[in-house]
Design a protein around this motif. Structure first.
Motif, PDB file in Angstrom:
ATOM      1  N   SER A 164      37.828  22.395  21.244  1.00 59.48           N
ATOM      2  CA  SER A 164      36.660  22.177  21.571  1.00 59.48           C
ATOM      3  C   SER A 164      35.501  23.115  21.180  1.00 59.48           C
ATOM      4  CB  SER A 164      36.406  22.187  23.140  1.00 59.48           C
ATOM      5  OG  SER A 164      36.597  23.413  23.674  1.00 59.48           O
ATOM      6  N   PHE A 209      38.716  15.921  17.615  1.00 60.69           N
ATOM      7  CA  PHE A 209      37.966  17.277  17.410  1.00 60.69           C
ATOM      8  C   PHE A 209      38.672  18.088  16.316  1.00 60.69           C
ATOM      9  CE2 PHE A 209      36.915  21.480  18.086  1.00 60.69           C
ATOM     10  CZ  PHE A 209      35.469  21.655  18.064  1.00 60.69           C
ATOM     11  N   SER A 230      32.445  18.307  11.995  1.00 62.12           N
ATOM     12  CA  SER A 230      32.313  18.043  13.528  1.00 62.12           C
ATOM     13  C   SER A 230      30.835  18.613  13.468  1.00 62.12           C
ATOM     14  CB  SER A 230      33.015  19.148  14.321  1.00 62.12           C
ATOM     15  OG  SER A 230      32.701  20.556  13.672  1.00 62.12           O
TER      16      SER A 230
END
Length: 171
Positions: A23, A158, A167
């Motif tokens: 993340s 991700f 991203s």
């Protein structure tokens, strides 16, 4: 010299214990992870920011690795339904790109052996769905914008975006 407000707008990439990028968090969350001993700095030769309080200076790197075992929730592929297909297809017709009067369409019609599965269901506007009728996209001369596929685990998505540089991560 970078202002404090500018530093607080930064994001930090968090890796699992196995070095899988999982993340992106804001710098406040990164500080909490460091202070609580839940994460350690990863040095990829990247920039480090210093955040100062009246009695403490914390070095916050661009990359952190969790030191705790993260018990990831079991993620299941969502069911093939209108809401999930619309979300996957970004609320747009996969034939013409319209976002008005959307329906679901079986790429290979059920009457021709097509199944109600992720790789056979797409979003289509009413007019494209009617124009395609009971034919395959090839028979109807209506190519798909994207190949339909099942959604992937958010962590895998991700990581894939991170390693391919696509991203929302911005150092």
């Amino acid at each position: 010299m970078t202002s404090t407000a500018h530093i607080l707008d930064r994001t930090v990439v968090v890796f699992s214990r196995n070095y899988l990028p999982i993340s992106s968090v804001n710098i406040r969350r990164a500080i909490a992870l460091i202070v609580l001993g839940k994460a350690e700095a990863l040095d990829f030769g990247s920039e480090t920011w210093f955040v100062r309080s009246p009695n403490l200076v914390i070095a916050v790197p661009q990359h952190l690795r969790l030191t705790i075992a993260s018990t990831e929730r079991i993620w299941k592929i969502p069911p093939v339904n209108r809401r999930e297909v619309l979300k996957r297809d970004n609320q747009s017709c996969q034939y013409c790109g319209s976002n008005k009067r959307l329906t679901l369409d079986h790429v290979i019609p059920v009457s021709k052996g097509g199944e109600h599965k992720w790789d056979n269901v797409v979003t289509a506007c009413e007019s494209c769905n009617q124009r395609k009728r009971d034919r395959t996209p090839l028979e109807a001369g209506m190519p798909l914008h994207t190949k339909p596929k099942a959604p992937m685990h958010p962590t895998v998505a991700f990581a894939e975006n991170f390693w391919h540089g696509e991203s929302a991560y911005s150092p």
